[in-house]
Every structure is written in structure tokens, then in C-alpha cells.
Design a protein around this motif. Structure first.
Motif, PDB file in Angstrom:
ATOM      1  N   SER A  29      26.115  42.620 -15.657  1.00 29.45           N
ATOM      2  CA  SER A  29      25.514  42.944 -14.362  1.00 29.45           C
ATOM      3  C   SER A  29      26.449  42.493 -13.245  1.00 29.45           C
ATOM      4  CB  SER A  29      24.151  42.272 -14.219  1.00 29.45           C
ATOM      5  OG  SER A  29      24.297  40.874 -14.265  1.00 29.45           O
ATOM      6  N   VAL A  30      26.436  43.235 -12.164  1.00 33.11           N
ATOM      7  CA  VAL A  30      27.311  42.960 -11.031  1.00 33.11           C
ATOM      8  C   VAL A  30      26.444  42.645  -9.817  1.00 33.11           C
ATOM      9  CG1 VAL A  30      29.091  43.886  -9.522  1.00 33.11           C
ATOM     10  CG2 VAL A  30      29.043  44.546 -11.916  1.00 33.11           C
ATOM     11  N   ASP A  70      33.439  49.377  -8.573  1.00 36.52           N
ATOM     12  CA  ASP A  70      34.779  48.948  -8.177  1.00 36.52           C
ATOM     13  C   ASP A  70      35.104  47.579  -8.750  1.00 36.52           C
ATOM     14  OD1 ASP A  70      35.093  51.275  -6.652  1.00 36.52           O
ATOM     15  OD2 ASP A  70      34.168  50.326  -4.900  1.00 36.52           O
ATOM     16  N   VAL A  71      34.122  46.674  -8.752  1.00 36.64           N
ATOM     17  CA  VAL A  71      34.323  45.340  -9.319  1.00 36.64           C
ATOM     18  C   VAL A  71      34.553  45.445 -10.819  1.00 36.64           C
ATOM     19  CG1 VAL A  71      33.280  43.069  -9.672  1.00 36.64           C
ATOM     20  CG2 VAL A  71      32.941  44.268  -7.510  1.00 36.64           C
ATOM     21  N   PHE A  72      33.765  46.287 -11.497  1.00 40.63           N
ATOM     22  CA  PHE A  72      33.923  46.464 -12.938  1.00 40.63           C
ATOM     23  C   PHE A  72      35.282  47.058 -13.276  1.00 40.63           C
ATOM     24  CE2 PHE A  72      33.370  48.885 -16.895  1.00 40.63           C
ATOM     25  CZ  PHE A  72      32.985  47.853 -17.738  1.00 40.63           C
ATOM     26  N   SER A  73      35.727  48.048 -12.528  1.00 42.80           N
ATOM     27  CA  SER A  73      37.028  48.662 -12.824  1.00 42.80           C
ATOM     28  C   SER A  73      38.170  47.688 -12.551  1.00 42.80           C
ATOM     29  CB  SER A  73      37.214  49.948 -12.036  1.00 42.80           C
ATOM     30  OG  SER A  73      37.241  49.673 -10.655  1.00 42.80           O
ATOM     31  N   GLU A  74      38.014  46.826 -11.547  1.00 52.38           N
ATOM     32  CA  GLU A  74      39.039  45.813 -11.294  1.00 52.38           C
ATOM     33  C   GLU A  74      39.092  44.801 -12.437  1.00 52.38           C
ATOM     34  OE1 GLU A  74      40.104  42.616  -7.818  1.00 52.38           O
ATOM     35  OE2 GLU A  74      39.183  44.525  -7.249  1.00 52.38           O
ATOM     36  N   ARG A  95      23.361  58.226  -8.287  1.00 53.76           N
ATOM     37  CA  ARG A  95      23.468  56.789  -8.098  1.00 53.76           C
ATOM     38  C   ARG A  95      24.473  56.217  -9.081  1.00 53.76           C
ATOM     39  NH1 ARG A  95      18.610  54.010  -5.360  1.00 53.76           N
ATOM     40  NH2 ARG A  95      17.900  55.786  -4.171  1.00 53.76           N
ATOM     41  N   LEU A  96      25.234  55.253  -8.606  1.00 51.71           N
ATOM     42  CA  LEU A  96      26.217  54.590  -9.456  1.00 51.71           C
ATOM     43  C   LEU A  96      25.559  53.443 -10.205  1.00 51.71           C
ATOM     44  CD1 LEU A  96      29.196  54.481  -6.956  1.00 51.71           C
ATOM     45  CD2 LEU A  96      28.861  56.061  -8.830  1.00 51.71           C
ATOM     46  N   ASP A  97      26.055  53.154 -11.387  1.00 50.24           N
ATOM     47  CA  ASP A  97      25.502  52.087 -12.206  1.00 50.24           C
ATOM     48  C   ASP A  97      25.798  50.716 -11.608  1.00 50.24           C
ATOM     49  OD1 ASP A  97      24.488  53.791 -14.100  1.00 50.24           O
ATOM     50  OD2 ASP A  97      26.239  53.665 -15.407  1.00 50.24           O
ATOM     51  N   THR A  98      24.907  49.757 -11.904  1.00 54.52           N
ATOM     52  CA  THR A  98      25.157  48.356 -11.562  1.00 54.52           C
ATOM     53  C   THR A  98      25.202  47.506 -12.818  1.00 54.52           C
ATOM     54  OG1 THR A  98      22.804  47.938 -11.242  1.00 54.52           O
ATOM     55  CG2 THR A  98      24.084  48.526  -9.297  1.00 54.52           C
ATOM     56  N   THR A  99      24.891  48.091 -13.976  1.00 53.70           N
ATOM     57  CA  THR A  99      25.018  47.406 -15.262  1.00 53.70           C
ATOM     58  C   THR A  99      25.962  48.215 -16.137  1.00 53.70           C
ATOM     59  OG1 THR A  99      23.075  48.537 -16.131  1.00 53.70           O
ATOM     60  CG2 THR A  99      22.726  46.363 -15.159  1.00 53.70           C
ATOM     61  N   PHE A 100      26.780  47.487 -16.914  1.00 52.14           N
ATOM     62  CA  PHE A 100      27.827  48.138 -17.697  1.00 52.14           C
ATOM     63  C   PHE A 100      27.880  47.556 -19.100  1.00 52.14           C
ATOM     64  CE2 PHE A 100      29.020  48.010 -13.233  1.00 52.14           C
ATOM     65  CZ  PHE A 100      29.245  49.345 -12.971  1.00 52.14           C
ATOM     66  N   ASP A 101      28.688  48.180 -19.967  1.00 53.58           N
ATOM     67  CA  ASP A 101      28.895  47.709 -21.329  1.00 53.58           C
ATOM     68  C   ASP A 101      29.980  46.635 -21.323  1.00 53.58           C
ATOM     69  OD1 ASP A 101      27.146  49.753 -21.887  1.00 53.58           O
ATOM     70  OD2 ASP A 101      28.694  51.118 -22.595  1.00 53.58           O
ATOM     71  N   CYS A 102      29.773  45.586 -22.118  1.00 54.49           N
ATOM     72  CA  CYS A 102      30.733  44.490 -22.173  1.00 54.49           C
ATOM     73  C   CYS A 102      31.882  44.839 -23.118  1.00 54.49           C
ATOM     74  CB  CYS A 102      30.047  43.214 -22.638  1.00 54.49           C
ATOM     75  SG  CYS A 102      31.149  41.784 -22.652  1.00 54.49           S
ATOM     76  N   PRO A 103      33.138  44.695 -22.676  1.00 47.11           N
ATOM     77  CA  PRO A 103      34.273  45.003 -23.553  1.00 47.11           C
ATOM     78  C   PRO A 103      34.533  43.922 -24.606  1.00 47.11           C
ATOM     79  CG  PRO A 103      35.066  44.277 -21.434  1.00 47.11           C
ATOM     80  CD  PRO A 103      33.582  44.373 -21.318  1.00 47.11           C
ATOM     81  N   PHE A 104      33.961  42.737 -24.436  1.00 47.40           N
ATOM     82  CA  PHE A 104      34.201  41.649 -25.384  1.00 47.40           C
ATOM     83  C   PHE A 104      33.167  41.628 -26.510  1.00 47.40           C
ATOM     84  CE2 PHE A 104      36.079  39.858 -21.407  1.00 47.40           C
ATOM     85  CZ  PHE A 104      37.393  39.937 -21.828  1.00 47.40           C
TER      86      PHE A 104
END
Length: 90
Positions: A36-37, A71-75, A19-28
Motif C-alpha cells: 500500500s502507498v 509514481d512511487v511504486f514505479s520509482e 482510477r489508478l491503483d493504490t495497492t500493488f503486488d509485492c516483488p519480494f
């Protein structure tokens, strides 16, 4: 005479799809799992909305039927990198 023994087949195992993640680490703000996406597929045009719980950073982009949260996170990461390179050139 005896019966022939049926050959037993090995049970079929299903392939486990990661399964792909839907929560990620914030770069800021560098908080773990704070971004969250959400995928708004019912709106026209379809949108992917990304927001950080800690620092409030937001980003949205158009998506299509095959888009995933990653895909949204990478964009978003590509957009951040593009802004940083423009600033460095100045």
C-alpha cells in the motif's frame, strides 16, 4: 397553425476517468495487492511511503504536487532494478 417542434439535444455524457491503483503486488514475497502507498503531502518535504503488509518491505521517496501512488511504486521498482544490476556486475 401548429407550433414548431423543438429539436431535442442528446444528453451530454461525462467521460469516465479510470482510477489508478493504490495497492500493488509485492516483488519480494509475490503477494497480490499487499503493498500500500500513502502520500504524505502535509510534511515538508512531501513524501510517498510504500510498505508491504506481508513481508514488511518499506520504501520512501520525495514527491511533488502532481505525484500519484503509481509514481512511487514505479520509482521503487526502478530502485530495485538498479540494485540488482549493480550486484550482477560484481
Amino acid at each position: 397553425m401548429g407550433k414548431r417542434k423543438k429539436s431535442s439535444k442528446k444528453p451530454v455524457t461525462k467521460a469516465i476517468v479510470p482510477r489508478l491503483d493504490t495497492t500493488f503486488d509485492c516483488p519480494f514475497c509475490h503477494q497480490l495487492k499487499s503493498v500500500s502507498v500513502t502520500m504524505q503531502r502535509s510534511s515538508v518535504p512531501m513524501r510517498g511511503v510504500l510498505s508491504c503488509v506481508t513481508c514488511g518491505a518499506r520504501y520512501q521517496c520525495e514527491i511533488h504536487a502532481l505525484s500519484e501512488p503509481v509514481d512511487v511504486f514505479s520509482e521503487w521498482m526502478d530502485a530495485i532494478e538498479e540494485v540488482n544490476t549493480v550486484r550482477e556486475e560484481r
